[in-house]
Design an enzyme around this catalytic site. Structure first.
Site, PDB file in Angstrom:
ATOM      1  N   LYS A   1       0.849  -1.196   0.000  1.00 33.68           N
ATOM      2  CA  LYS A   1       0.000   0.000   0.000  1.00 33.68           C
ATOM      3  C   LYS A   1       0.887   1.251   0.000  1.00 33.68           C
ATOM      4  O   LYS A   1       1.907   1.300   0.704  1.00 33.68           O
ATOM      5  CB  LYS A   1      -0.912  -0.013   1.229  1.00 33.68           C
ATOM      6  CG  LYS A   1      -1.847   1.189   1.352  1.00 33.68           C
ATOM      7  CD  LYS A   1      -2.697   1.064   2.622  1.00 33.68           C
ATOM      8  CE  LYS A   1      -3.583   2.277   2.843  1.00 33.68           C
ATOM      9  NZ  LYS A   1      -4.398   2.159   4.070  1.00 33.68           N
TER      10      LYS A   1
ATOM     11  N   SER B   1      -9.544   0.799   7.816  1.00 37.85           N
ATOM     12  CA  SER B   1      -8.996   0.846   6.462  1.00 37.85           C
ATOM     13  C   SER B   1      -8.541  -0.490   5.887  1.00 37.85           C
ATOM     14  O   SER B   1      -8.227  -0.573   4.703  1.00 37.85           O
ATOM     15  CB  SER B   1      -7.834   1.844   6.405  1.00 37.85           C
ATOM     16  OG  SER B   1      -8.307   3.158   6.512  1.00 37.85           O
TER      17      SER B   1
ATOM     18  N   SER C   1      -9.046   3.115   3.631  1.00 40.76           N
ATOM     19  CA  SER C   1      -8.125   3.735   2.688  1.00 40.76           C
ATOM     20  C   SER C   1      -7.294   2.739   1.886  1.00 40.76           C
ATOM     21  O   SER C   1      -6.548   3.129   0.983  1.00 40.76           O
ATOM     22  CB  SER C   1      -7.178   4.672   3.445  1.00 40.76           C
ATOM     23  OG  SER C   1      -6.404   3.967   4.391  1.00 40.76           O
TER      24      SER C   1
END
Length: 502
Positions: free
Chosen positions: A81, A181, A157
């Site tokens: 990520k 997230s 996210s």
């Protein structure tokens, strides 16, 4: 069906087994994943940064230990990520125009552990800017769409990671979670996502703690066994960590998956409304169906809910959130030598940054103490204390089931309407009570058990006792066996997924 397309259907263990037996090489797996990214990601927008040359150069190096001595995910393609852990020499934007072109000189402990486990980093997955919103639509790179419906959000996210795994670009991808997230995009995209216990995994060397312990690092994956194997590989403190999670009672998480719970669990479930005062019927149905399935598997299932509700904790939570965003931007300003300016950020991110800069130390510590008191009260629910609507004896619960979000994946653009404060209020409503596990540090997961009539996945949230990921993994493995999900894959034939053959 092409060779690369067949690999889309396999989890990390299955792909690594092909390497272990000699049927494929690491290079075969990596080149096939690169082909899928180049062919499919143009319509998904899940990948932010690629490093194909780097990983292919590694693929041609000697294969390391004897096949029997390698980890269960040796040679498996992987995405990191684009928020948090870094790779030396690879761009790290945190989803923001502010850091476009920033290339850190130092990598992270977590990255080293992923690669030591055999995972091979192909690049970075998109994220919400500095992880602020529960959707991945940053203005620096564009929207990540939901693989099941390109008009809807992949969540955030860690939306880039979840979309990439759901679409079969890679079988497992890094994700992190300070308010949902990992679990929110896992729910939106129909993959498995577990947030581990506070301090189960390291955050260094840049930091030892994020947002007073709200943040945790792990992955999203196609299968429960992949998630457990990765957590086994990356768990444990690094030198200098300020605190760490208790040892794993089961020995390893992989063992918990293989052996199952080994006893009858006591499971609570709740479908109470969240911060917005509403809950979509599809999300309530998902919870009730999961509760019924747990009962069918032989567990004791009780409708009960803790007295502590996220509705009562939103303001102190947002104090920590603003402080965390402001601290992160300030840290990267120092690392990059850049000066933050409002035009480099989305409006909500800049407002949180400014709010964080004006917080007093006393106000911050008051928010921390308020949340810590609530955490103790919520933890008591698992010991049989503090029930609001429980039935039966107060013997405590092994697991609490509930909704991950207040509704299925919303349309793109949902969180960009109105003022920054209105956007934040909408995000809090959508997150339902998922952030509670961040406040307490408890492990929690999203299990992809339900799909709506329109074909959208809806995850079920499950929270366990502090330090007891093993029970969650064991239950998830039971649920996965009873109601498999890994075979569900967008395209070929899915009307919203690009399916050109290679």
């Amino acid at each position: 069906m092409s060779f690369s397309e067949r690999l889309r259907e396999l989890d990390g263990h299955a792909q690594a087994e092909l390497v272990r037996t000699g049927e494929l090489s690491r290079g075969d797996l990596l080149r096939a994943a690169i082909e899928r990214i180049e062919r499919l990601d143009g319509s998904l927008g899940s990948v932010a940064v690629t490093s194909f040359d780097r990983v292919l150069a590694q693929a041609d190096e000697p294969d390391g230990p004897h096949p029997e001595e390698r980890g269960p995910l040796h040679g498996v393609p992987f995405l990191l990520k684009d928020l948090g852990p870094t790779v030396a020499g690879m761009e790290a934007t945190m989803g923001s125009r502010f850091l476009k072109g920033f290339v850190p000189a130092q990598g992270s402990e977590l990255t080293d552990r992923f690669e030591a486990a055999g995972l091979r980093v192909l690049g970075k997955a998109r994220t919400a800017e500095f992880g602020v919103l529960p959707t991945t639509e940053n203005t620096a790179q564009g929207a990540t769409v939901n693989p099941w419906d390109h008009a809807r959000s992949a969540g955030g996210s860690s939306g880039g990671s979840a979309a990439a795994v759901a679409a079969g670009l890679v079988p497992v991808a890094h994700a992190n979670d300070a308010g949902g997230s990992i679990r929110i995009p896992a729910s939106n995209c129909g993959v498995f996502g577990l947030k581990p216990t506070r301090a189960r995994t390291p955050l260094g060397p840049a930091v030892g703690d994020l947002m007073n312990g709200l943040a945790a690092e792990h992955v999203v994956s196609r299968s429960v066994r992949d998630s457990a194997a990765v957590l086994d590989a990356i768990s444990g403190p690094a030198p200098g960590d300020p605190y760490w999670a208790p040892p794993v009672a089961a020995g390893t998480f992989a063992r918990a998956v293989a052996e199952g719970p080994g006893r009858r669990l006591r499971i609570a479930f709740s479908t109470r409304a969240g911060s917005g005062g509403r809950l979509d019927p599809a999300c309530a149905t998902a919870v009730r169906e999961a509760a019924a399935l747990c009962a069918e598997l032989g567990h004791e299932v009780v409708e009960a809910e803790p007295a502590v509700a996220f509705t009562d904790l939103v303001e102190p939570f947002l104090v920590l959130w603003a402080a965390g965003v402001s601290s992160a931007i300030s840290s990267f300003a120092l690392l990059s030598g850049r000066t933050p300016e409002p035009g480099q950020f989305e409006e909500l991110t800049w407002e949180l940054y400014e709010q964080g800069r004006t917080l007093s130390a006393a106000g911050y510590l008051l928010a921390v103490s308020t949340l810590q008191r609530a955490a103790r009260g919520l933890a008591g629910f698992y010991e049989g204390e503090g029930e609001r609507q429980g039935r039966g004896s107060r013997r405590g619960y092994d697991v609490l089931l509930g909704p991950v979000t207040s509704e299925p994946a919303p349309p793109l653009g949902t969180f960009s309407v109105g003022t920054p404060r209105q956007q934040l209020t909408r995000a809090v409503e959508f997150c339902h009570e998922t952030p509670l596990a961040n406040l307490t540090g408890q492990p929690a997961m999203s299990v992809p058990l339900h799909w709506t009539e329109a074909g959208l996945p809806v995850g079920v949230h499950a929270t366990g006792r502090f330090g007891d990921e093993a029970t969650l993994f064991a239950l998830a493995a039971q649920l996965e066996q009873a109601r498999p999900w890994a075979h569900r894959l967008p395209g070929p034939g899915h009307p919203r997924m690009e399916t050109r053959s290679c």
